[in-house]
Design a protein around this motif. Structure first.
Motif, PDB file in Angstrom:
ATOM      1  N   VAL A  54       0.838  -1.199   0.000  1.00 59.47           N
ATOM      2  CA  VAL A  54       0.000   0.000   0.000  1.00 59.47           C
ATOM      3  C   VAL A  54       0.872   1.248   0.000  1.00 59.47           C
ATOM      4  O   VAL A  54       0.646   2.179  -0.779  1.00 59.47           O
ATOM      5  N   ILE A  55       1.890   1.276   0.849  1.00 55.00           N
ATOM      6  CA  ILE A  55       2.761   2.454   0.932  1.00 55.00           C
ATOM      7  C   ILE A  55       3.469   2.706  -0.393  1.00 55.00           C
ATOM      8  O   ILE A  55       3.476   3.825  -0.908  1.00 55.00           O
ATOM      9  N   VAL A  56       4.044   1.658  -0.971  1.00 51.54           N
ATOM     10  CA  VAL A  56       4.739   1.812  -2.256  1.00 51.54           C
ATOM     11  C   VAL A  56       3.759   2.288  -3.336  1.00 51.54           C
ATOM     12  O   VAL A  56       4.062   3.198  -4.109  1.00 51.54           O
TER      13      VAL A  56
ATOM     14  N   ARG B  68       1.950   6.688  -6.726  1.00 46.74           N
ATOM     15  CA  ARG B  68       0.842   7.403  -7.364  1.00 46.74           C
ATOM     16  C   ARG B  68       0.923   8.910  -7.148  1.00 46.74           C
ATOM     17  O   ARG B  68       0.446   9.676  -7.977  1.00 46.74           O
ATOM     18  N   VAL B  69       1.488   9.360  -6.023  1.00 45.48           N
ATOM     19  CA  VAL B  69       1.472  10.792  -5.732  1.00 45.48           C
ATOM     20  C   VAL B  69       2.737  11.523  -6.173  1.00 45.48           C
ATOM     21  O   VAL B  69       2.711  12.735  -6.309  1.00 45.48           O
ATOM     22  N   VAL B  70       3.834  10.800  -6.395  1.00 46.32           N
ATOM     23  CA  VAL B  70       5.028  11.460  -6.922  1.00 46.32           C
ATOM     24  C   VAL B  70       4.872  11.581  -8.439  1.00 46.32           C
ATOM     25  O   VAL B  70       4.155  10.801  -9.060  1.00 46.32           O
TER      26      VAL B  70
ATOM     27  N   ALA C 246      -6.709  -9.698  -0.564  1.00 43.04           N
ATOM     28  CA  ALA C 246      -6.158  -9.495  -1.905  1.00 43.04           C
ATOM     29  C   ALA C 246      -6.907  -8.396  -2.655  1.00 43.04           C
ATOM     30  O   ALA C 246      -6.310  -7.638  -3.410  1.00 43.04           O
ATOM     31  N   VAL C 247      -8.203  -8.302  -2.429  1.00 45.12           N
ATOM     32  CA  VAL C 247      -9.010  -7.280  -3.103  1.00 45.12           C
ATOM     33  C   VAL C 247      -8.846  -5.927  -2.415  1.00 45.12           C
ATOM     34  O   VAL C 247      -8.769  -4.885  -3.074  1.00 45.12           O
ATOM     35  N   VAL C 248      -8.772  -5.918  -1.101  1.00 43.65           N
ATOM     36  CA  VAL C 248      -8.721  -4.663  -0.350  1.00 43.65           C
ATOM     37  C   VAL C 248      -7.405  -3.919  -0.558  1.00 43.65           C
ATOM     38  O   VAL C 248      -7.393  -2.685  -0.619  1.00 43.65           O
ATOM     39  N   ILE C 249      -6.297  -4.630  -0.690  1.00 44.54           N
ATOM     40  CA  ILE C 249      -4.986  -3.971  -0.801  1.00 44.54           C
ATOM     41  C   ILE C 249      -4.937  -2.963  -1.957  1.00 44.54           C
ATOM     42  O   ILE C 249      -4.593  -1.801  -1.747  1.00 44.54           O
TER      43      ILE C 249
END
Length: 175
Positions: free
Chosen positions: A12-14, A19-21, A47-50
């Motif tokens: 999620v962090i990656v 997406r924001v850079v 798997a779907v939520v990530i």
């Protein structure tokens, strides 16, 4: 904490950071994250939520838009596609095919949605064709990012399983 939690958080962090850079249009890891999560996480809902959490947090930074529900459904579908790779996830051909299918699903559904909104293209056959033709240059970026990020995610996961015996069982709920 469980290994599964840390891997999910890292994905999620990656995904959010990427997406924001600043990056080229349609070159982001979310499709590969969805494919990888579907192939590696035992609990289907995880798997779907990530990828959905990744998209939502990223959208809070880059902006909310009318196409969000369709894009989220697209990434959920890609996670389900990843679930079909569970038994063959170590096969580079299966992973490459999954990445190609992932990029194609995103291309078709996102552009159909853009046309259906009627904001940029008339809701006619000519408008639909124009929408898809105008989107062809972006498909290359989507395909390249899905292939590259899928290779990285699945490859690093394979290396991790090879080097860490405890990880060989995959990302199970007991870790």
């Amino acid at each position: 904490m469980k290994a599964r939690f840390w891997l999910a958080l890292l994905l999620v962090i990656v995904g959010v950071v990427y997406r924001v850079v600043p990056h080229p249009w349609n070159f982001a890891p979310v499709g590969a994250i969805a494919l990888f999560a579907g192939a590696t996480f035992e609990r289907r809902w995880t798997a779907v939520v990530i990828p959905l959490v990744t998209m939502f947090i990223g959208d809070l930074f880059v902006g909310l838009h009318a196409l969000m529900p369709l894009l989220y459904a697209t990434y959920a579908l890609i996670a389900v596609l990843g679930m079909l790779l569970r038994e063959r996830r170590t096969s580079p051909v299966a992973i490459g095919g999954g990445a190609l299918a992932s990029a194609t699903i995103f291309f078709v559904l996102s552009n159909f949605g853009m046309w259906a909104l009627g904001m940029y293209y008339p809701r006619t056959w000519d408008g639909l064709v124009t929408c898809f033709v105008n989107a062809i240059p972006y498909f290359g970026n989507t395909l390249a990012s899905d292939l590259i990020f899928s290779a990285c995610l699945f490859g690093l996961f394979h290396v991790g399983q090879t080097l860490l015996p405890a990880a060989r069982a995959g990302v199970s709920e007991s870790q």
